[in-house]
Scaffold this active site. Structure first.
Site, PDB file in Angstrom:
ATOM      1  N   CYS A   1       0.808  -1.220   0.000  1.00 39.10           N
ATOM      2  CA  CYS A   1       0.000   0.000   0.000  1.00 39.10           C
ATOM      3  C   CYS A   1       0.841   1.269   0.000  1.00 39.10           C
ATOM      4  CB  CYS A   1      -0.950   0.004   1.194  1.00 39.10           C
ATOM      5  SG  CYS A   1      -2.107  -1.382   1.218  1.00 39.10           S
TER       6      CYS A   1
ATOM      7  N   HIS B   1      -3.430   7.262   2.621  1.00 37.16           N
ATOM      8  CA  HIS B   1      -3.800   5.962   2.061  1.00 37.16           C
ATOM      9  C   HIS B   1      -5.192   5.609   2.560  1.00 37.16           C
ATOM     10  CE1 HIS B   1      -4.053   1.840   1.003  1.00 37.16           C
ATOM     11  NE2 HIS B   1      -3.808   1.383   2.217  1.00 37.16           N
TER      12      HIS B   1
ATOM     13  N   ASN C   1     -10.072  -0.149  -0.218  1.00 37.47           N
ATOM     14  CA  ASN C   1      -8.614  -0.075  -0.139  1.00 37.47           C
ATOM     15  C   ASN C   1      -8.039  -0.551  -1.471  1.00 37.47           C
ATOM     16  OD1 ASN C   1      -5.885  -0.449   0.314  1.00 37.47           O
ATOM     17  ND2 ASN C   1      -6.141  -1.406   2.325  1.00 37.47           N
TER      18      ASN C   1
END
Length: 323
Positions: free
Chosen positions: A114, A250, A280
């Protein structure tokens, strides 16, 4: 010294929308349970014939159009992804050819889960500071739904697919003020995909080529770590919390985002949130959120942005940017 400045952004989401109600029909979960714990209401999934490279190409073309620059002027392409089209060549090399870029320009993938896009910005920034490149394309692109176990309600409700990109140009004034990148392999088993081709394909079924996660433990470390990197980013530039105009985090989980905003003493109105509609999307989440807020007019030229990410590895990083 030369610096890197963002001159164009772009993003792309695949067409298929998967809502929480769709997931209710697949697994033992509920819309309320997902929203309360993650803030997610829907996410996107690639079509069967789409790849990570397809998403990256669309985002890149939109960023290049926004920047109004020629493909021949791009010296460097970095793709942050943990779901590449192939083991090798890199998705960046495939993209270089698909876009029709200059042969011989530098192109490579970067795997930091990520944190991949922020890592990509950090690496690209160093190329600019040494004078090695004049213009670069940094992309975060993922097909996370391809590595999900759709029977695992702890993970399949969280992730989605997408891509985002920025075009960086050489500047005499700092655009990227600083980047701060870290990793800690002690936490490798808390979040990741336990199988890889280097272990041999005979082990794939036993280990499972899908994301596994110990969510509560990941949350604790993420909140603690992101709190530290906020302080690190500000201290490195002699800035105060009040100097930050926008937080572009994020998009992992609304609770983690809210915790970081509290650390910055920043109202949620100054935080770019897309996790509700996108889930996500790993390395794609920050560039997609950035593109959204630039195109809708929230982020304006001269604004000071803090980008921060946390991912499997563990990896984490931040970028302080004057847009």
């Amino acid at each position: 010294m030369s610096y890197a400045r963002i001159i164009g952004t772009g993003s792309y989401l695949p067409d298929e929308v998967i809502t929480n109600h769709d997931l209710e029909r697949l697994i033992d979960t509920s819309d309320e349970w997902i929203r309360e714990r993650t803030g997610i209401t829907e996410r996107r999934r690639v079509a069967p014939d789409q790849t990570c490279g397809d998403l990256a190409e669309e985002a890149a073309r939109r960023a290049l159009e926004a920047a109004d620059v020629s493909l021949s002027s791009i010296d460097l392409v970095i793709v942050g992804t943990c779901t590449p089209d192939r083991v090798f060549p890199s998705t960046a090399c495939l993209l270089q050819e698909r876009l029709g870029m200059r042969h011989g320009s530098l192109a490579f993938d970067l795997s930091a889960a990520c944190s991949g896009f922020v890592y990509g910005l950090g690496v690209a920034d160093q190329f600019f500071r040494t004078g090695a490149v004049r213009r670069a394309l940094v992309i975060g692109a993922e097909t996370m739904t391809r590595i999900l176990d759709w029977n695992d309600r702890a993970t399949c409700v969280l992730f989605g697919d997408g891509a985002g990109a920025v075009v960086l140009d050489r500047s005499e004034e700092p655009g990227i003020l600083s980047t701060h990148l870290h990793s800690d392999g002690r936490y490798q088993d808390l979040l990741g995909v336990p199988w890889g081709p280097g272990q041999g394909y005979e082990k794939r079924d036993a280990l499972g080529p899908y994301i596994t996660m110990q969510g509560n433990e990941v949350f604790k470390v993420a909140v603690r770590t992101l709190s530290r990197i906020v302080d690190e980013s500000l201290a490195a530039n002699g800035l105060e919390k009040r100097d930050i105009d926008w937080l572009v985090p994020h998009q992992a989980n609304i609770r983690i985002i809210q915790a970081t905003a509290r650390k910055l003493e920043m109202p949620m109105e100054r935080v770019v949130v897309t996790v509700d509609k996108q889930g996500n999307t790993s390395a794609a989440s920050i560039p997609m959120a950035l593109d959204t807020a630039i195109r809708d007019g929230r982020i304006k030229r001269g604004d000071l942005l803090l980008l921060e990410a946390f991912g499997g590895g563990f990896t984490w990083g931040s970028a302080l940017i004057r847009y």
